[in-house]
Design a protein around this motif. Sequence first.
Motif, PDB file in Angstrom:
ATOM      1  N   LEU A 217     -70.091  26.654   3.979  1.00 20.89           N
ATOM      2  CA  LEU A 217     -70.645  25.961   2.818  1.00 20.89           C
ATOM      3  C   LEU A 217     -71.163  24.601   3.263  1.00 20.89           C
ATOM      4  O   LEU A 217     -70.413  23.817   3.861  1.00 20.89           O
ATOM      5  N   VAL A 218     -72.429  24.316   2.965  1.00 20.57           N
ATOM      6  CA  VAL A 218     -73.028  23.034   3.339  1.00 20.57           C
ATOM      7  C   VAL A 218     -73.664  22.430   2.092  1.00 20.57           C
ATOM      8  O   VAL A 218     -74.713  22.884   1.640  1.00 20.57           O
ATOM      9  N   ASP A 219     -73.022  21.407   1.535  1.00 25.63           N
ATOM     10  CA  ASP A 219     -73.487  20.791   0.296  1.00 25.63           C
ATOM     11  C   ASP A 219     -72.869  19.404   0.198  1.00 25.63           C
ATOM     12  O   ASP A 219     -71.672  19.235   0.441  1.00 25.63           O
ATOM     13  N   ASP A 220     -73.665  18.416  -0.172  1.00 27.08           N
ATOM     14  CA  ASP A 220     -73.148  17.052  -0.233  1.00 27.08           C
ATOM     15  C   ASP A 220     -72.400  16.743  -1.524  1.00 27.08           C
ATOM     16  O   ASP A 220     -71.839  15.664  -1.674  1.00 27.08           O
ATOM     17  N   HIS A 221     -72.356  17.687  -2.456  1.00 28.94           N
ATOM     18  CA  HIS A 221     -71.583  17.516  -3.682  1.00 28.94           C
ATOM     19  C   HIS A 221     -70.218  18.183  -3.486  1.00 28.94           C
ATOM     20  O   HIS A 221     -70.094  19.411  -3.550  1.00 28.94           O
ATOM     21  N   SER A 222     -69.208  17.372  -3.242  1.00 30.00           N
ATOM     22  CA  SER A 222     -67.901  17.900  -2.858  1.00 30.00           C
ATOM     23  C   SER A 222     -67.259  18.750  -3.948  1.00 30.00           C
ATOM     24  O   SER A 222     -66.609  19.759  -3.657  1.00 30.00           O
ATOM     25  N   LEU A 223     -67.430  18.367  -5.214  1.00 28.03           N
ATOM     26  CA  LEU A 223     -66.815  19.124  -6.299  1.00 28.03           C
ATOM     27  C   LEU A 223     -67.395  20.535  -6.367  1.00 28.03           C
ATOM     28  O   LEU A 223     -66.651  21.520  -6.497  1.00 28.03           O
ATOM     29  N   PHE A 224     -68.717  20.646  -6.274  1.00 33.61           N
ATOM     30  CA  PHE A 224     -69.358  21.961  -6.278  1.00 33.61           C
ATOM     31  C   PHE A 224     -68.902  22.775  -5.067  1.00 33.61           C
ATOM     32  O   PHE A 224     -68.567  23.957  -5.184  1.00 33.61           O
TER      33      PHE A 224
ATOM     34  N   GLY B 294     -70.177  18.489   4.310  1.00 30.90           N
ATOM     35  CA  GLY B 294     -70.860  17.695   3.308  1.00 30.90           C
ATOM     36  C   GLY B 294     -72.226  17.207   3.739  1.00 30.90           C
ATOM     37  O   GLY B 294     -72.908  16.524   2.970  1.00 30.90           O
ATOM     38  N   SER B 295     -72.633  17.561   4.957  1.00 34.93           N
ATOM     39  CA  SER B 295     -73.947  17.144   5.451  1.00 34.93           C
ATOM     40  C   SER B 295     -74.416  18.109   6.521  1.00 34.93           C
ATOM     41  O   SER B 295     -73.616  18.866   7.105  1.00 34.93           O
ATOM     42  N   GLY B 296     -75.723  18.073   6.796  1.00 35.56           N
ATOM     43  CA  GLY B 296     -76.267  18.923   7.843  1.00 35.56           C
ATOM     44  C   GLY B 296     -75.699  18.582   9.199  1.00 35.56           C
ATOM     45  O   GLY B 296     -75.367  19.476  10.000  1.00 35.56           O
TER      46      GLY B 296
ATOM     47  N   ALA C 109     -81.311  19.755  -0.992  1.00 32.61           N
ATOM     48  CA  ALA C 109     -81.469  18.309  -1.169  1.00 32.61           C
ATOM     49  C   ALA C 109     -80.228  17.570  -0.682  1.00 32.61           C
ATOM     50  O   ALA C 109     -79.299  17.302  -1.453  1.00 32.61           O
ATOM     51  N   MET C 110     -80.190  17.246   0.606  1.00 34.61           N
ATOM     52  CA  MET C 110     -79.101  16.468   1.190  1.00 34.61           C
ATOM     53  C   MET C 110     -79.684  15.227   1.853  1.00 34.61           C
ATOM     54  O   MET C 110     -80.813  15.254   2.351  1.00 34.61           O
ATOM     55  N   PRO C 111     -78.940  14.139   1.862  1.00 34.49           N
ATOM     56  CA  PRO C 111     -79.441  12.922   2.501  1.00 34.49           C
ATOM     57  C   PRO C 111     -79.516  13.064   4.015  1.00 34.49           C
ATOM     58  O   PRO C 111     -78.830  13.901   4.600  1.00 34.49           O
TER      59      PRO C 111
END
Length: 218
Positions: A6-13, A34-36, A56-58
């Motif tokens: 899982l790769v997503d910067d929204h930790s709750l999701f 949480g990031s690429g 959409a990740m920073p």
Amino acid sequence: MIRIALVDDHSLFRRGLKVLLSARPDFEVVADAGSGEEFLAMLPTARPDVVFMDYAMPAMNGAETSERALALCPDLKIITLSMFGDNAYYSRMVSSGAKGFLLKDSEFDEVVEAVETVHAGGTYFSASLLKSLSHSIRSAAAGGDAAAAVAECDRLSDREVEILVAICQGLSTQEIADRLFISKRTVYKHRANILEKSGCKNTASLVVYAIRHRLVEV
């Protein structure tokens, strides 16, 4: 056992999805980033089969992360997650090697189906995503904007353009046959011709091809 990252910067999701996926006996979440950059660092040891990739990740977005990950592990199956429907995002992620597309509000049953489909070598386009596209998608030629699509229409017959638009709208082979008053076999034949002429390999890339060449507009 299907190994999932899982790769997503929204930790709750990310944590919520991890709980749901881990509850299935045939799934194992082996990476949670949480990031690429974080994902690429853990990739060699995690060795996932399927990756859920936020777009959409920073710093490093999902497309760049996917390209780098596939350079390291070409057999990865990447499913793109997003809350929005920007045309450039579909095109960019297909070019980057994504095999699946899901909106973040998809039902969990669809998430499971996406994992199983891409793991088996297929491509998955979320039903909710195709539905959202179908409400706004139209044929550029049918809408009177023939000049915008003339180059591609020269390559595709009028019937092939009709079928391509119907595919983009998420219609099944039978539904396309019924709409155009032709047989399912004829639809299959036209679809094969469209794939050959466009250089596409699957439905996801056909949708992006149609949008990119303005055969359909969103």
